[in-house]
Write a protein that holds these residues in place. Structure first.
Motif, PDB file in Angstrom:
ATOM      1  N   GLY A 194       4.004  -9.711   7.017  1.00  0.00           N
ATOM      2  CA  GLY A 194       4.670  -9.816   8.307  1.00  0.00           C
ATOM      3  C   GLY A 194       5.618  -8.671   8.549  1.00  0.00           C
ATOM      4  N   ILE A 195       6.134  -8.563   9.743  1.00  0.00           N
ATOM      5  CA  ILE A 195       7.068  -7.514  10.109  1.00  0.00           C
ATOM      6  C   ILE A 195       8.469  -8.094  10.096  1.00  0.00           C
ATOM      7  N   ASP A 213       8.093   1.768   5.535  1.00  0.00           N
ATOM      8  CA  ASP A 213       8.830   1.568   6.788  1.00  0.00           C
ATOM      9  C   ASP A 213       9.075   2.875   7.531  1.00  0.00           C
ATOM     10  N   LYS A 214       9.311   3.956   6.777  1.00  0.00           N
ATOM     11  CA  LYS A 214       9.533   5.253   7.422  1.00  0.00           C
ATOM     12  C   LYS A 214       8.265   5.755   8.102  1.00  0.00           C
ATOM     13  N   ILE A 215       7.121   5.552   7.453  1.00  0.00           N
ATOM     14  CA  ILE A 215       5.851   5.960   8.061  1.00  0.00           C
ATOM     15  C   ILE A 215       5.549   5.106   9.289  1.00  0.00           C
ATOM     16  N   ASN A 216       5.839   3.803   9.196  1.00  0.00           N
ATOM     17  CA  ASN A 216       5.597   2.904  10.330  1.00  0.00           C
ATOM     18  C   ASN A 216       6.408   3.297  11.555  1.00  0.00           C
ATOM     19  N   ARG A 217       7.630   3.716  11.334  1.00  0.00           N
ATOM     20  CA  ARG A 217       8.475   4.112  12.464  1.00  0.00           C
ATOM     21  C   ARG A 217       7.947   5.375  13.150  1.00  0.00           C
ATOM     22  N   LYS A 218       7.297   6.254  12.375  1.00  0.00           N
ATOM     23  CA  LYS A 218       6.759   7.483  12.962  1.00  0.00           C
ATOM     24  C   LYS A 218       5.436   7.232  13.681  1.00  0.00           C
ATOM     25  N   LYS A 219       4.615   6.354  13.127  1.00  0.00           N
ATOM     26  CA  LYS A 219       3.274   6.142  13.666  1.00  0.00           C
ATOM     27  C   LYS A 219       3.245   5.143  14.827  1.00  0.00           C
ATOM     28  N   HIS A 220       4.195   4.231  14.896  1.00  0.00           N
ATOM     29  CA  HIS A 220       4.243   3.213  15.957  1.00  0.00           C
ATOM     30  C   HIS A 220       2.963   2.374  15.990  1.00  0.00           C
ATOM     31  N   PHE A 221       2.624   1.786  14.843  1.00  0.00           N
ATOM     32  CA  PHE A 221       1.422   0.960  14.755  1.00  0.00           C
ATOM     33  C   PHE A 221       1.602  -0.330  15.537  1.00  0.00           C
ATOM     34  N   SER A 222       0.461  -0.926  15.924  1.00  0.00           N
ATOM     35  CA  SER A 222       0.486  -2.264  16.509  1.00  0.00           C
ATOM     36  C   SER A 222       0.806  -3.277  15.405  1.00  0.00           C
ATOM     37  N   LYS A 223       1.046  -4.532  15.793  1.00  0.00           N
ATOM     38  CA  LYS A 223       1.407  -5.554  14.804  1.00  0.00           C
ATOM     39  C   LYS A 223       0.308  -5.755  13.771  1.00  0.00           C
ATOM     40  N   THR A 224      -0.953  -5.758  14.213  1.00  0.00           N
ATOM     41  CA  THR A 224      -2.060  -5.946  13.280  1.00  0.00           C
ATOM     42  C   THR A 224      -2.167  -4.776  12.311  1.00  0.00           C
ATOM     43  N   LYS A 225      -2.109  -3.561  12.844  1.00  0.00           N
ATOM     44  CA  LYS A 225      -2.193  -2.385  11.986  1.00  0.00           C
ATOM     45  C   LYS A 225      -0.973  -2.274  11.078  1.00  0.00           C
ATOM     46  N   HIS A 226       0.180  -2.673  11.609  1.00  0.00           N
ATOM     47  CA  HIS A 226       1.410  -2.637  10.818  1.00  0.00           C
ATOM     48  C   HIS A 226       1.263  -3.498   9.569  1.00  0.00           C
ATOM     49  N   SER A 227       0.747  -4.698   9.741  1.00  0.00           N
ATOM     50  CA  SER A 227       0.571  -5.621   8.624  1.00  0.00           C
ATOM     51  C   SER A 227      -0.433  -5.083   7.614  1.00  0.00           C
ATOM     52  N   LYS A 228      -1.569  -4.586   8.102  1.00  0.00           N
ATOM     53  CA  LYS A 228      -2.607  -4.075   7.199  1.00  0.00           C
ATOM     54  C   LYS A 228      -2.155  -2.798   6.507  1.00  0.00           C
ATOM     55  N   PHE A 229      -1.387  -1.973   7.212  1.00  0.00           N
ATOM     56  CA  PHE A 229      -0.879  -0.739   6.601  1.00  0.00           C
ATOM     57  C   PHE A 229       0.068  -1.062   5.451  1.00  0.00           C
ATOM     58  N   ASN A 230       0.953  -2.028   5.660  1.00  0.00           N
ATOM     59  CA  ASN A 230       1.867  -2.430   4.590  1.00  0.00           C
ATOM     60  C   ASN A 230       1.112  -2.970   3.387  1.00  0.00           C
ATOM     61  N   GLU A 231       0.112  -3.813   3.650  1.00  0.00           N
ATOM     62  CA  GLU A 231      -0.673  -4.385   2.554  1.00  0.00           C
ATOM     63  C   GLU A 231      -1.393  -3.301   1.764  1.00  0.00           C
ATOM     64  N   SER A 232      -2.067  -2.390   2.459  1.00  0.00           N
ATOM     65  CA  SER A 232      -2.802  -1.329   1.775  1.00  0.00           C
ATOM     66  C   SER A 232      -1.858  -0.350   1.080  1.00  0.00           C
ATOM     67  N   GLY A 233      -0.702  -0.101   1.670  1.00  0.00           N
ATOM     68  CA  GLY A 233       0.259   0.791   1.041  1.00  0.00           C
ATOM     69  C   GLY A 233       0.774   0.244  -0.278  1.00  0.00           C
ATOM     70  N   GLN A 234       1.134  -1.037  -0.284  1.00  0.00           N
ATOM     71  CA  GLN A 234       1.619  -1.665  -1.512  1.00  0.00           C
ATOM     72  C   GLN A 234       0.525  -1.711  -2.583  1.00  0.00           C
ATOM     73  N   LEU A 235      -0.673  -2.134  -2.189  1.00  0.00           N
ATOM     74  CA  LEU A 235      -1.758  -2.278  -3.160  1.00  0.00           C
ATOM     75  C   LEU A 235      -2.260  -0.923  -3.650  1.00  0.00           C
ATOM     76  N   SER A 236      -2.216   0.097  -2.809  1.00  0.00           N
ATOM     77  CA  SER A 236      -2.627   1.433  -3.253  1.00  0.00           C
ATOM     78  C   SER A 236      -1.712   1.935  -4.371  1.00  0.00           C
ATOM     79  N   ALA A 237      -0.417   1.734  -4.205  1.00  0.00           N
ATOM     80  CA  ALA A 237       0.536   2.155  -5.241  1.00  0.00           C
ATOM     81  C   ALA A 237       0.293   1.390  -6.542  1.00  0.00           C
ATOM     82  N   PHE A 238       0.071   0.073  -6.431  1.00  0.00           N
ATOM     83  CA  PHE A 238      -0.151  -0.737  -7.629  1.00  0.00           C
ATOM     84  C   PHE A 238      -1.474  -0.382  -8.301  1.00  0.00           C
ATOM     85  N   TYR A 239      -2.551  -0.257  -7.527  1.00  0.00           N
ATOM     86  CA  TYR A 239      -3.861   0.048  -8.114  1.00  0.00           C
ATOM     87  C   TYR A 239      -3.873   1.433  -8.754  1.00  0.00           C
ATOM     88  N   LEU A 240      -3.215   2.395  -8.129  1.00  0.00           N
ATOM     89  CA  LEU A 240      -3.149   3.736  -8.706  1.00  0.00           C
ATOM     90  C   LEU A 240      -2.426   3.717 -10.045  1.00  0.00           C
TER      91      LEU A 240
END
Length: 369
Positions: free
Chosen positions: A2-3, A102-129
């Motif tokens: 969520g946001i 959050d800094k990237i989100n503020r620059k990109k101005h994603f919609s709510k759906t993209k915002h949620s998916k971006f956060n999920e993929s960002g967190q999991l990308s760091a963990f999987y890497l």
């Protein structure tokens, strides 16, 4: 995910909004209590249970210079260690969210759906890497890849090197932290069941490999799975930055199927053939031997059902994408004739525009004297 909305008015202390906004600071204070406990003799024995890896066994090597080697086995005290590193995972989650995503989100101005998916993929990308790199280094240092028969030879693998045990502790701590994060990130109610199934499958498979002393097989399968998932979430992050870049999804689709086949092959080879033909058949809790038919069949059934479930979800995902692509292409084809028709009408004088030579004013020819 969520946001989190920031409000100028500070919420009441210990309210839900207060806990959500300050959960990283609260968890950091709890973790600091355990670290401060190491400083005092009275509390150090208690604090050590949470911070350091337990159940140390020292083995002396035979040779002119006997070098003691430390190995570890699992036990009930590991729950305390997993809890502490769950707190660490919550803190790291908050750091990545606040200082990167959050800094990237503020620059990109994603919609709510993209915002949620971006956060999920960002967190999991760091963990999987991080998990893939760490796990691959362990596989290389322990020579599990160069000698595949080591996955089942000399079973049970009750004694683990420090890196292997700590890897499992961190993995269980991370996936446990995903449960309170559902509350901290204000996850939508319709997304909670999907997240719970996701986390439950990870915890069951990792904990089963750890408890049943199949830690070598589990480590190989985790590294393989994390590599494929890393590619998917990195491809999704690239897609959010530029929707025309979809090559990563095609590569991921191929590797996903290959990963499922390799997972099934390694599991059947290790459990179905290697352990089934081993001489130490039997059930013994003291030695950690679970090499009986019921356990082997349960492990095989669990892995096969999970891979079948993942393939079913994958096929549905691909079919949905193909339907959306087909409908988009059909819509473009319908729009193309209407556009061409509009151009012809404008050329024939529609909307007040005339191109007939008879209707247009002619320029007079200047007679030359």
């Amino acid at each position: 995910m969520g946001i989190r909305k920031k409000s100028t008015k500070s919420p009441p202390v210990m309210s839900h909004e207060f806990i959500i906004q300050n959960h990283a600071d609260i968890v950091s204070c709890v973790a600091m209590v355990f670290l401060l406990g190491l400083m005092f003799e009275v509390t150090s024995k208690f604090a050590v249970l949470f911070i350091t890896v337990q159940y140390n066994v020292t083995i002396s090597t035979n040779g002119p210079e006997e070098t003691p080697i430390n190995h570890f086995h699992h036990g009930i005290k590991d729950l305390a260690t997993v809890f502490f590193y769950m707190l660490v995972a919550i803190i790291m989650h908050a750091i990545i969210q606040e200082y990167v995503l959050d800094k990237i989100n503020r620059k990109k101005h994603f919609s709510k759906t993209k915002h949620s998916k971006f956060n999920e993929s960002g967190q999991l990308s760091a963990f999987y890497l991080f998990s893939f790199g760490w796990g691959a280094s362990i596989l290389l240092s322990e020579n599990f890849l160069s000698n595949p028969s080591s996955l089942w030879e000399s079973y049970p693998h009750m004694l683990m090197p420090l890196q292997v045990k700590f890897y499992y502790i961190c993995q269980m701590g991370y996936w446990l932290h995903a449960l309170p994060e559902l509350y901290f990130q204000k996850t939508k109610k319709e997304d909670i069941p999907r997240q719970l199934v996701y986390v439950f499958l990870y915890l069951v498979h990792i904990a089963s490999a750890y408890i049943l002393n199949l830690n070598r097989l589990g480590l190989v399968l985790m590294v393989l799975h994390y590599f494929v998932e890393l590619l998917f979430h990195v491809s999704r992050l690239i897609y959010f930055s530029n929707e025309n870049r979809q090559l990563g999804f095609s590569v991921w689709a191929v590797l996903f199927v290959v990963g499922r086949l390799l997972t099934l092959s390694l599991t059947v080879l290790t459990v179905g053939f290697g352990l089934a033909n081993a001489s130490n058949q039997g059930f013994d809790l003291l030695t950690g031997n679970f090499n009986i038919l019921f356990v082997r069949m349960t492990v095989l059934a669990g892995v096969c059902l999970t891979q079948a479930f993942m393939m079913w979800k994958f096929i549905n995902f691909q079919l949905r994408r193909w339907r959306e692509h087909a409908s988009l292409q059909t819509l473009k084809k319908k729009q193309a004739p209407s556009k061409n028709k509009g151009k012809k009408e404008r050329a024939n004088g529609v909307n007040g525009v005339n191109s007939h030579a008879a209707d247009s004013p002619r320029s007079r020819k200047v007679k030359s004297n």
